[in-house]
Structure formats: C-alpha cells, structure tokens
Design an enzyme around this catalytic site. Structure first.
Site, PDB file in Angstrom:
ATOM      1  N   LYS A  11      17.639  10.646  17.991  1.00 46.39           N
ATOM      2  CA  LYS A  11      18.061  12.022  18.257  1.00 46.39           C
ATOM      3  C   LYS A  11      18.444  12.212  19.735  1.00 46.39           C
ATOM      4  O   LYS A  11      18.105  11.390  20.590  1.00 46.39           O
ATOM      5  CB  LYS A  11      16.945  12.987  17.844  1.00 46.39           C
ATOM      6  CG  LYS A  11      16.671  12.976  16.324  1.00 46.39           C
ATOM      7  CD  LYS A  11      15.610  14.013  15.954  1.00 46.39           C
ATOM      8  CE  LYS A  11      15.384  14.058  14.445  1.00 46.39           C
ATOM      9  NZ  LYS A  11      14.386  15.095  14.067  1.00 46.39           N
ATOM     10  N   TYR A  51      21.716  18.890   7.894  1.00 44.34           N
ATOM     11  CA  TYR A  51      20.412  19.520   7.671  1.00 44.34           C
ATOM     12  C   TYR A  51      20.496  20.701   6.700  1.00 44.34           C
ATOM     13  O   TYR A  51      19.627  21.576   6.727  1.00 44.34           O
ATOM     14  CB  TYR A  51      19.808  19.969   9.003  1.00 44.34           C
ATOM     15  CG  TYR A  51      19.107  18.849   9.761  1.00 44.34           C
ATOM     16  CD1 TYR A  51      18.003  18.187   9.216  1.00 44.34           C
ATOM     17  CD2 TYR A  51      19.521  18.462  11.035  1.00 44.34           C
ATOM     18  CE1 TYR A  51      17.350  17.172   9.900  1.00 44.34           C
ATOM     19  CE2 TYR A  51      18.866  17.445  11.739  1.00 44.34           C
ATOM     20  CZ  TYR A  51      17.783  16.817  11.158  1.00 44.34           C
ATOM     21  OH  TYR A  51      17.123  15.812  11.839  1.00 44.34           O
ATOM     22  N   PHE A  59      13.409  27.454  11.632  1.00 50.99           N
ATOM     23  CA  PHE A  59      13.754  26.585  12.756  1.00 50.99           C
ATOM     24  C   PHE A  59      15.169  25.986  12.654  1.00 50.99           C
ATOM     25  O   PHE A  59      15.567  25.194  13.498  1.00 50.99           O
ATOM     26  CB  PHE A  59      12.716  25.459  12.896  1.00 50.99           C
ATOM     27  CG  PHE A  59      12.568  24.563  11.676  1.00 50.99           C
ATOM     28  CD1 PHE A  59      13.469  23.533  11.432  1.00 50.99           C
ATOM     29  CD2 PHE A  59      11.519  24.752  10.779  1.00 50.99           C
ATOM     30  CE1 PHE A  59      13.337  22.699  10.323  1.00 50.99           C
ATOM     31  CE2 PHE A  59      11.377  23.920   9.665  1.00 50.99           C
ATOM     32  CZ  PHE A  59      12.285  22.892   9.436  1.00 50.99           C
ATOM     33  N   ARG A  87       9.603   5.485   7.812  1.00 54.14           N
ATOM     34  CA  ARG A  87       8.839   6.705   8.113  1.00 54.14           C
ATOM     35  C   ARG A  87       7.481   6.354   8.733  1.00 54.14           C
ATOM     36  O   ARG A  87       6.982   7.084   9.592  1.00 54.14           O
ATOM     37  CB  ARG A  87       8.688   7.580   6.857  1.00 54.14           C
ATOM     38  CG  ARG A  87      10.017   8.236   6.454  1.00 54.14           C
ATOM     39  CD  ARG A  87       9.852   9.391   5.479  1.00 54.14           C
ATOM     40  NE  ARG A  87       9.207  10.538   6.060  1.00 54.14           N
ATOM     41  CZ  ARG A  87       9.845  11.583   6.601  1.00 54.14           C
ATOM     42  NH1 ARG A  87      11.165  11.618   6.651  1.00 54.14           N
ATOM     43  NH2 ARG A  87       9.170  12.591   7.098  1.00 54.14           N
ATOM     44  N   THR A  93       5.988  13.967  11.609  1.00 54.32           N
ATOM     45  CA  THR A  93       7.023  14.847  12.151  1.00 54.32           C
ATOM     46  C   THR A  93       6.620  15.410  13.516  1.00 54.32           C
ATOM     47  O   THR A  93       7.441  15.453  14.446  1.00 54.32           O
ATOM     48  CB  THR A  93       7.291  16.014  11.171  1.00 54.32           C
ATOM     49  OG1 THR A  93       7.579  15.472   9.882  1.00 54.32           O
ATOM     50  CG2 THR A  93       8.447  16.878  11.643  1.00 54.32           C
ATOM     51  N   ARG A 104       7.505   8.341  17.253  1.00 55.24           N
ATOM     52  CA  ARG A 104       7.406   9.763  17.584  1.00 55.24           C
ATOM     53  C   ARG A 104       6.252  10.030  18.548  1.00 55.24           C
ATOM     54  O   ARG A 104       6.366  10.879  19.437  1.00 55.24           O
ATOM     55  CB  ARG A 104       7.299  10.599  16.304  1.00 55.24           C
ATOM     56  CG  ARG A 104       8.667  10.759  15.631  1.00 55.24           C
ATOM     57  CD  ARG A 104       8.562  11.346  14.261  1.00 55.24           C
ATOM     58  NE  ARG A 104       9.844  11.893  13.804  1.00 55.24           N
ATOM     59  CZ  ARG A 104      10.057  12.338  12.578  1.00 55.24           C
ATOM     60  NH1 ARG A 104       9.093  12.310  11.675  1.00 55.24           N
ATOM     61  NH2 ARG A 104      11.249  12.827  12.236  1.00 55.24           N
ATOM     62  N   ASN A 114      11.541  15.246  18.388  1.00 53.35           N
ATOM     63  CA  ASN A 114      10.666  14.157  17.960  1.00 53.35           C
ATOM     64  C   ASN A 114      11.372  12.801  17.869  1.00 53.35           C
ATOM     65  O   ASN A 114      10.953  11.928  17.131  1.00 53.35           O
ATOM     66  CB  ASN A 114       9.975  14.532  16.644  1.00 53.35           C
ATOM     67  CG  ASN A 114      10.973  14.858  15.545  1.00 53.35           C
ATOM     68  OD1 ASN A 114      12.177  14.739  15.741  1.00 53.35           O
ATOM     69  ND2 ASN A 114      10.484  15.246  14.386  1.00 53.35           N
ATOM     70  N   HIS A 117      14.954  10.345  13.328  1.00 55.74           N
ATOM     71  CA  HIS A 117      15.032  10.861  11.953  1.00 55.74           C
ATOM     72  C   HIS A 117      14.952   9.693  10.981  1.00 55.74           C
ATOM     73  O   HIS A 117      15.439   8.602  11.276  1.00 55.74           O
ATOM     74  CB  HIS A 117      16.382  11.575  11.733  1.00 55.74           C
ATOM     75  CG  HIS A 117      16.667  11.855  10.285  1.00 55.74           C
ATOM     76  ND1 HIS A 117      16.189  12.976   9.641  1.00 55.74           N
ATOM     77  CD2 HIS A 117      17.334  11.130   9.338  1.00 55.74           C
ATOM     78  CE1 HIS A 117      16.565  12.934   8.364  1.00 55.74           C
ATOM     79  NE2 HIS A 117      17.265  11.824   8.159  1.00 55.74           N
ATOM     80  N   GLU A 128      22.515  10.669   2.813  1.00 52.55           N
ATOM     81  CA  GLU A 128      22.575  10.652   4.285  1.00 52.55           C
ATOM     82  C   GLU A 128      23.378   9.455   4.811  1.00 52.55           C
ATOM     83  O   GLU A 128      24.120   9.588   5.779  1.00 52.55           O
ATOM     84  CB  GLU A 128      21.155  10.647   4.856  1.00 52.55           C
ATOM     85  CG  GLU A 128      20.437  11.969   4.614  1.00 52.55           C
ATOM     86  CD  GLU A 128      19.023  11.997   5.180  1.00 52.55           C
ATOM     87  OE1 GLU A 128      18.569  10.981   5.752  1.00 52.55           O
ATOM     88  OE2 GLU A 128      18.383  13.052   5.054  1.00 52.55           O
TER      89      GLU A 128
HETATM   90  P1  IDP Z   1      11.084  14.933   9.091  1.00 53.05           P
HETATM   91  O1  IDP Z   1      12.139  14.741  10.166  1.00 53.05           O
HETATM   92  O2  IDP Z   1       9.771  14.299   9.469  1.00 53.05           O
HETATM   93  O3  IDP Z   1      11.563  14.513   7.729  1.00 53.05           O
HETATM   94  P2  IDP Z   1      11.521  17.700   8.266  1.00 53.05           P
HETATM   95  O4  IDP Z   1      10.467  18.607   7.728  1.00 53.05           O
HETATM   96  O5  IDP Z   1      12.537  17.155   7.304  1.00 53.05           O
HETATM   97  O6  IDP Z   1      10.769  16.507   9.035  1.00 53.05           O
HETATM   98  O7  IDP Z   1      12.254  18.499   9.428  1.00 53.05           O
HETATM   99  C1  IDP Z   1      13.466  18.044   9.980  1.00 53.05           C
HETATM  100  C2  IDP Z   1      13.402  18.176  11.484  1.00 53.05           C
HETATM  101  O8  IDP Z   1      13.331  19.556  11.833  1.00 53.05           O
HETATM  102  C3  IDP Z   1      12.152  17.566  12.138  1.00 53.05           C
HETATM  103  O9  IDP Z   1      12.273  16.164  12.377  1.00 53.05           O
HETATM  104  C4  IDP Z   1      12.064  18.354  13.434  1.00 53.05           C
HETATM  105  O10 IDP Z   1      13.020  17.877  14.403  1.00 53.05           O
HETATM  106  C5  IDP Z   1      12.503  19.744  12.976  1.00 53.05           C
HETATM  107  N1  IDP Z   1      11.366  20.591  12.561  1.00 53.05           N
HETATM  108  C6  IDP Z   1      10.629  20.485  11.427  1.00 53.05           C
HETATM  109  N2  IDP Z   1       9.691  21.460  11.350  1.00 53.05           N
HETATM  110  C7  IDP Z   1       9.857  22.210  12.465  1.00 53.05           C
HETATM  111  C8  IDP Z   1       9.192  23.393  12.966  1.00 53.05           C
HETATM  112  O11 IDP Z   1       8.264  23.940  12.358  1.00 53.05           O
HETATM  113  N3  IDP Z   1       9.637  23.864  14.182  1.00 53.05           N
HETATM  114  C9  IDP Z   1      10.671  23.297  14.859  1.00 53.05           C
HETATM  115  N4  IDP Z   1      11.323  22.203  14.417  1.00 53.05           N
HETATM  116  C10 IDP Z   1      10.920  21.660  13.242  1.00 53.05           C
HETATM  117 MG    MG Z   2      13.084  15.296   6.581  1.00 51.62          MG
END
Ligand code: IDP
Ligand code: MG
Length: 139
Positions: A11, A51, A59, A87, A93, A104, A114, A117, A128
């Site tokens: 990212k 996304y 968010f 993962r 996350t 991460r 973080n 992805h 994707e």
């Molecule tokens: P993942 O990347 O671990 O699969 P997802 O729930 O799919 O997590 O969320 C996608 C991305 O959105 C996360 O990697 C993070 O960058 C962002 N994100 C997820 N939850 C939040 C939140 O509660 N606040 C701000 N950003 C978030």
């Molecule tokens: Mg995800």
C-alpha cells in the site's frame, strides 16, 4: 493441497516509506513465487472499484483517499494454500493486534495504514487478480 494464486498489494504508506524491497524479500522468504508484479498510482475511481465491497462502510472514503495518495505495488503470489498463508504473513488488519514478526506489525502504523493487502477467499482472489492483471499477463 493445490498451488493457488492470491493478490498482494504493497500500500502507499509502505511504498513511500521505502519498505517495498523488504516486503518483497519477506514474500520470497516465505516461499511465495511472484508470478506478476506492477507499480501503479490508482485513481479515485480505480480504488473505489477495487474496494467496492466496502462502499457502505464508514471508513470507505478515507480508505480510497489513502489508497490513491501515492503509488502501490501489486503482485500475484503463488504457493500452496497461498490465500491463507499470505494473510498469515501479513498479520491482522489492525497492526496493533497483529502478531510479532508479521508485515503489518512491522510496517503498519494504524488500522487504515497497514502496509499490505491480501485477498480473503478464492473468489475474491480471482476477481482481484483480474482487476489488476489481464489474461496475457497471468499465463
Ligand atoms: P483486510 O485488509 O485485513 O482484509 P478489510 O476488513 O477487508 O481488512 O478492510 C480493508 C482495508 O480497509 C483494511 O486493510 C484497512 O486498510 C481499512 N480498514 C478496515 N477497517 C477499518 C476501520 O475500521 N477504520 C479505518 N480503516 C479500516
Ligand atoms: Mg479484506
């Protein structure tokens, strides 16, 4: 277990901080084969499309802004059980909750920023990878 593919993204936070090489090193060290790779700077529309599953989340707008603030590096990774394995190497996350030694935990700085992805299931891995790479690039 058959050899499967997953999509990885370094990212904008990690690219601008100069962590690209170290993260690619982690990927290789963990036994993934990089079968395709490109660096690109997403437009707002491209990030929204990627996304789309999160479009109703509070968010979403911030996430799209973050993902378009600088270049990303996107890759297709291949190894046994690649989706779950990638993962696991990424970590949770939220970097604060991620295990020691995960990408991460090491390079992420907030729940949003973080560093990396990874696809979360076989169907999303397919969607994707096709979002970023065409058929000729993924033979
Ligand atoms: P993942 O990347 O671990 O699969 P997802 O729930 O799919 O997590 O969320 C996608 C991305 O959105 C996360 O990697 C993070 O960058 C962002 N994100 C997820 N939850 C939040 C939140 O509660 N606040 C701000 N950003 C978030
Ligand atoms: Mg995800």
């Amino acid at each position: 277990m058959s050899i499967k593919r997953t999509l990885a993204i370094i990212k904008p936070d990690a690219v601008v901080a100069g962590h690209t090489g170290k993260i690619i090193g982690e990927i290789e060290k963990n036994g993934f084969k990089i079968v395709a790779m490109k660096m690109l700077h997403l437009t707002i529309r491209q990030a929204e499309g990627f996304y789309a599953v999160h479009s109703e989340k509070p968010f979403f707008k911030d996430l799209v802004n973050f993902m378009t603030e600088g270049p990303i590096v996107t890759m297709i990774l291949e190894r046994e059980n690649s989706i779950l394995q990638w993962r696991a190497v990424m970590g949770a996350t939220d970097p604060a909750k991620a295990e020691e030694g995960t990408i991460r935990k090491t390079y992420g700085t907030s729940l949003q920023r973080n560093a990396v992805h990874g696809s979360d299931a076989e169907d999303t891995a397919g969607t994707e990878t096709r979002y970023f790479f065409n058929a000729m690039e993924t033979l």
